[in-house]
Design an enzyme around this catalytic site. Structure first.
Site, mmCIF file in Angstrom:
data_model
loop_
_atom_site.group_PDB
_atom_site.id
_atom_site.type_symbol
_atom_site.label_atom_id
_atom_site.label_comp_id
_atom_site.label_asym_id
_atom_site.label_seq_id
_atom_site.Cartn_x
_atom_site.Cartn_y
_atom_site.Cartn_z
ATOM 1 N N ASN A 1 0.854 -1.202 0.000
ATOM 2 C CA ASN A 1 0.000 0.000 0.000
ATOM 3 C C ASN A 1 0.886 1.247 0.000
ATOM 4 O OD1 ASN A 1 0.581 0.717 2.871
ATOM 5 N ND2 ASN A 1 -0.386 -1.263 3.199
ATOM 6 N N LYS B 1 8.228 -17.051 -11.543
ATOM 7 C CA LYS B 1 7.452 -15.891 -11.983
ATOM 8 C C LYS B 1 6.187 -16.359 -12.712
ATOM 9 C CE LYS B 1 7.696 -11.842 -14.895
ATOM 10 N NZ LYS B 1 8.341 -11.200 -16.018
ATOM 11 N N ILE C 1 -2.422 -8.265 13.991
ATOM 12 C CA ILE C 1 -1.423 -8.158 15.071
ATOM 13 C C ILE C 1 -2.007 -7.361 16.238
ATOM 14 C CG2 ILE C 1 0.949 -7.504 15.624
ATOM 15 C CD1 ILE C 1 1.404 -7.368 12.520
ATOM 16 N N LYS D 1 -13.271 -0.625 16.299
ATOM 17 C CA LYS D 1 -11.885 -1.109 16.454
ATOM 18 C C LYS D 1 -11.357 -0.879 17.864
ATOM 19 C CE LYS D 1 -10.877 -0.653 11.658
ATOM 20 N NZ LYS D 1 -10.278 0.102 10.582
HETATM 21 O O1 C5P Z 1 -8.684 -3.095 11.102
HETATM 22 P P1 C5P Z 1 -7.687 -2.186 10.491
HETATM 23 O O2 C5P Z 1 -6.691 -2.875 9.607
HETATM 24 O O3 C5P Z 1 -8.258 -0.984 9.832
HETATM 25 O O4 C5P Z 1 -6.893 -1.602 11.775
HETATM 26 C C1 C5P Z 1 -5.811 -0.771 11.630
HETATM 27 C C2 C5P Z 1 -4.922 -0.933 12.819
HETATM 28 O O5 C5P Z 1 -4.649 -2.321 12.997
HETATM 29 C C3 C5P Z 1 -3.563 -0.261 12.659
HETATM 30 O O6 C5P Z 1 -3.147 0.185 13.940
HETATM 31 C C4 C5P Z 1 -2.683 -1.391 12.138
HETATM 32 O O7 C5P Z 1 -1.337 -1.192 12.516
HETATM 33 C C5 C5P Z 1 -3.283 -2.624 12.779
HETATM 34 N N1 C5P Z 1 -3.254 -3.863 11.977
HETATM 35 C C6 C5P Z 1 -2.620 -4.965 12.451
HETATM 36 N N2 C5P Z 1 -2.605 -6.139 11.736
HETATM 37 C C7 C5P Z 1 -3.243 -6.225 10.561
HETATM 38 C C8 C5P Z 1 -3.914 -5.099 10.058
HETATM 39 C C9 C5P Z 1 -3.906 -3.930 10.785
HETATM 40 O O8 C5P Z 1 -2.035 -4.909 13.531
HETATM 41 N N3 C5P Z 1 -3.208 -7.352 9.878
#
Ligand code: C5P
Length: 400
Positions: free
Chosen positions: A209, A289, A307, A338
């Site tokens: 991203n 590839k 995470i 969240k």
């Molecule tokens: O649910 P969403 O992805 O929008 O949440 C964003 C928050 O969750 C951010 O703080 C990001 O660092 C964390 N995050 C994470 N693991 C993921 C996706 C997002 O810890 N796979």
């Protein structure tokens, strides 16, 4: 107040040097002690007599001045000062500092000085925006040097643009903010994630991203300046940070980020998850590839580990956990969910609908939502200032 603070002002050759006598008076009014170092060119714009009279100290302008108490003035001066402010700073002094050149009083002092350095540039817009100057500024910033971005307005060369040295009252304001901020995170252990992750599809392609990592790096720098020991877990970004109390660990994928986060989480008081972790990864990573197909192809994506959610489950009462949310619609409700579902102390929301906010800008506009769902809405500001707001909110919440 700047009572008892020892401030060195380094002046270089720019017409904006005419504002320095006013700056000296304001700093002394705030209670600071001031010593001045001037390059030879600076003394074409402001006189030795003015600087010495106002600062009530001898001017340092010649490495081999026979009147100095002893010949290593740049060392004793570096020990004396709490803060070194270069104002106005020419492209020349910024270039010398970034490249470790010491060929006059000020550039020599800069290399000997180990405490906080502020730089207030003043130059023509074209020079300021030139790629070498911008590269040098970025490099110095990543090493903890604070820049007071030049203002927009009339320039001495007859043009209008960015390049006017910041006004003395704003410079005094920034110094006051720094000095009063103090060491309010002294010995706190802080874990910060920053940047995107990359999830491979085959040996050549990956999913990622637009995250630049800037917000996370800014927060790491500010927390370290305020006395914290920071572990910065960074995805692939084009940023550097070289502060002794920041331990940077580079990762590429969400799974790698999770492993390092889990390893460090329990040893930290505060965790700030600013990384834009990819939500999906390819189910299989092709060893070869993937060849171009005549028509559409599909790639099966599976979810990456969340995470933040996992850390929320492990969080102890003495720990604090902050998340980030970048939304495009239904922002507040999504962010509130969240905070609750991931057991956060607060979430920092930015909406791509706000002009100047998000990935591609040097500015950001945030709303902080705490676990009681109360909101704090902030104005659009440079990301470095947004980072200060977030760190201030962390300190206020952590103390409660
Ligand atoms: O649910 P969403 O992805 O929008 O949440 C964003 C928050 O969750 C951010 O703080 C990001 O660092 C964390 N995050 C994470 N693991 C993921 C996706 C997002 O810890 N796979």
């Amino acid at each position: 107040m700047l009572k008892g603070k020892k401030i060195i002002i380094g002046i270089t050759g720019s017409i904006a040097a005419y504002k320095i006598p006013i700056l000296i008076r304001s700093l002394i009014k705030e209670g600071a002690e001031v010593k001045i170092v001037a390059t030879k060119n600076a003394l074409e714009f402001v006189t030795k007599m003015t600087l010495e009279t106002l600062s009530k100290n001898k001017l340092y302008y010649d490495v081999f001045d026979k009147d100095n108490d002893y010949s290593t003035e740049h060392i004793s001066m570096a020990e004396w000062g709490d803060v070194l402010l270069i104002a106005p700073a020419s492209a020349n002094i910024i270039g010398k500092y970034a490249n470790g050149i010491a060929d006059d009083v000020l550039s020599t002092l800069l290399l000997a000085f180990t405490k906080k350095v502020f730089i207030a540039p003043a130059m023509n817009t074209g020079m300021y925006n030139s790629f070498p100057v911008q590269k040098n500024i970025k490099y110095l910033e990543s090493n903890g040097i604070s820049f007071m971005a030049p203002a927009y307005g009339d320039l001495a060369c007859g043009t209008v643009g960015d390049g006017r040295m910041e006004e003395p009252e704003k410079i005094v304001g920034a110094l006051l903010e720094y000095v009063n901020r103090g060491q309010d995170l002294k010995n706190r252990k802080i874990l910060i994630t920053a940047g995107p992750t990359q999830e491979s599809i085959d040996p050549v392609r990956f999913i990622t991203n637009h995250s630049s990592g800037l917000m996370g790096f800014e927060m790491a720098r500010i927390c370290a300046e305020r006395g914290a020991h920071v572990t910065l877990i960074a995805g692939p970004v084009n940023l550097s940070i070289a502060m002794p109390t920041v331990n940077r660990i580079n990762v590429v994928t969400a799974n790698q980020m999770r492993t390092v986060c889990l390893e460090h989480f329990e040893h930290n008081d505060i965790t700030i998850m600013a990384a834009a972790v990819a939500d999906y990864m390819s189910e299989d990573i092709s060893a070869k590839k993937i060849k171009k197909q005549p028509d559409k192809i599909s790639i099966k994506l599976v979810k990456t580990p969340d995470i933040l959610e996992e850390l929320g489950k492990k969080k102890r009462n003495d720990q604090m956990l902050v998340g980030f949310a970048l939304e495009t619609d239904n922002e507040l409700n999504n962010a509130k969910l969240k905070v609750k579902n991931k057991n956060l102390d607060f979430i920092v929301l930015n909406s791509l609908r706000d002009k100047g906010a998000g990935f591609k800008h040097l500015t950001n506009k945030i709303t902080i939502i705490n676990k009681h769902f109360s909101l704090k809405v902030f104005d659009l500001k440079p990301k470095s200032k947004v980072a200060v707001d977030i760190v201030n909110e962390i300190i206020a919440t952590y103390k409660k």
